[in-house]
Design a protein around this motif. Sequence first.
Motif, PDB file in Angstrom:
ATOM      1  N   ASP A   1      -6.631   0.553  -5.706  1.00  0.00           N
ATOM      2  CA  ASP A   1      -7.199  -0.033  -4.484  1.00  0.00           C
ATOM      3  C   ASP A   1      -8.559   0.584  -4.154  1.00  0.00           C
ATOM      4  OD1 ASP A   1      -7.247  -1.591  -2.212  1.00  0.00           O
ATOM      5  OD2 ASP A   1      -5.572  -0.581  -1.221  1.00  0.00           O
TER       6      ASP A   1
ATOM      7  N   ASN B   1       0.839  -1.203   0.000  1.00  0.00           N
ATOM      8  CA  ASN B   1       0.000   0.000   0.000  1.00  0.00           C
ATOM      9  C   ASN B   1       0.871   1.249   0.000  1.00  0.00           C
ATOM     10  OD1 ASN B   1      -2.902  -0.992   0.424  1.00  0.00           O
ATOM     11  ND2 ASN B   1      -1.736  -2.134   1.971  1.00  0.00           N
TER      12      ASN B   1
ATOM     13  N   GLU C   1      -0.159  -0.528  -4.514  1.00  0.00           N
ATOM     14  CA  GLU C   1      -1.600  -0.271  -4.423  1.00  0.00           C
ATOM     15  C   GLU C   1      -1.821   1.204  -4.092  1.00  0.00           C
ATOM     16  OE1 GLU C   1      -3.753  -3.011  -1.967  1.00  0.00           O
ATOM     17  OE2 GLU C   1      -3.030  -4.759  -3.088  1.00  0.00           O
TER      18      GLU C   1
HETATM   19 CA    CA Z   1      -4.653  -2.373  -0.127  1.00  0.00          CA
END
Ligand code: CA
Length: 275
Positions: free
Chosen positions: A175, A113, A145
Amino acid sequence: AKHEGRGGFRFFEAAMDAEAQRRRQMELDLHDAIEHGHLFLMFQPLFNLSEGRISAFEALLRWQHPERGTIPPADFIPLAEDTGLIVPIGAWVIREACRIACDWPDHVRIAVNVSPVQFRNPGLSAVILQALAESGLAPERLELEITESLFIDNPQTTLASLHSLRNLGVRVALDDFGTGYSSLSYLRSFPFDKIKIDRSFIIDLLNSDGATAIIKSITTLAEALGMETTAEGVENAGQLDILRAQGCSHIQGYYFSKPIGVTEITALMASKTGD
Ligand code: CA
Ligand code: C2E
Ligand code: CA
Ligand code: CA
């Protein structure tokens, strides 16, 4: 409270002081956590439905607090973003994730992330290049992401950054898809490798025909654009059946596996793929 005033106002000020104090303490604790290695990663598998095997793990950050126990990311990432601490924390996540993933089979990726604050920091490319070089991980095994919120303020800058990241050879996933504004225009402007359909759509699947229709249109669109789809937060077989029938290519969620620790990964891969 330095001001004179009515009791209510002093009470309000005292509450503000307490909140500022709490945040200040948490910021100090977070500095401490970085320094003492109290941050760690959990890993949740993404399962490729057509291949019938795990295709990636998503790295999910945790804070092992000496007094408060394990703190979930929702409780400290906003503060880390406000203070800029997310930049060194995010760099650590990328390095650590690459270091761990380089031992996995070649077809298994690592998804990380990337916070909008971290994304806008000019040092991100260098962090990624260094993490790849240090670990020896092939760039296409790293999937970043990002969220739609990046397109709200400065879409042209975001697009330019996305293209330069893509030029490093890494993959990019969108995402929490469906939670932002006018999502479809972003799909036209950048060739994401993967769309992650937000859990809120999956929750509705068993009691709303509308939710099924939405999944169907997202997977149809994604396929036409050459993008994979991952359904997030799949918790039961009923949801899985619908997702499969509607052409979703990957699933992630408690039904398949909760996030697990690094030492459990090898055993999980063996048990879920037979190789
Ligand atoms: Ca994620
Ligand atoms: P996300 O990227 O949408 O990650 C998915 C979240 O859903 C994770 O929560 C995961 O544990 C949870 N989840 C997965 N499957 C299920 C399910 O079947 N049911 C339910 N109810 N939940 C499920 P987690 O680990 O608490 O992370 C929350 C958010 O914190 C993430 O949402 C992501 O936005 C952020 N985050 C986590 N790690 C990092 C990181 O390293 N950097 C940044 N910037 N953000 C992170
Ligand atoms: Ca998500
Ligand atoms: Ca989410």
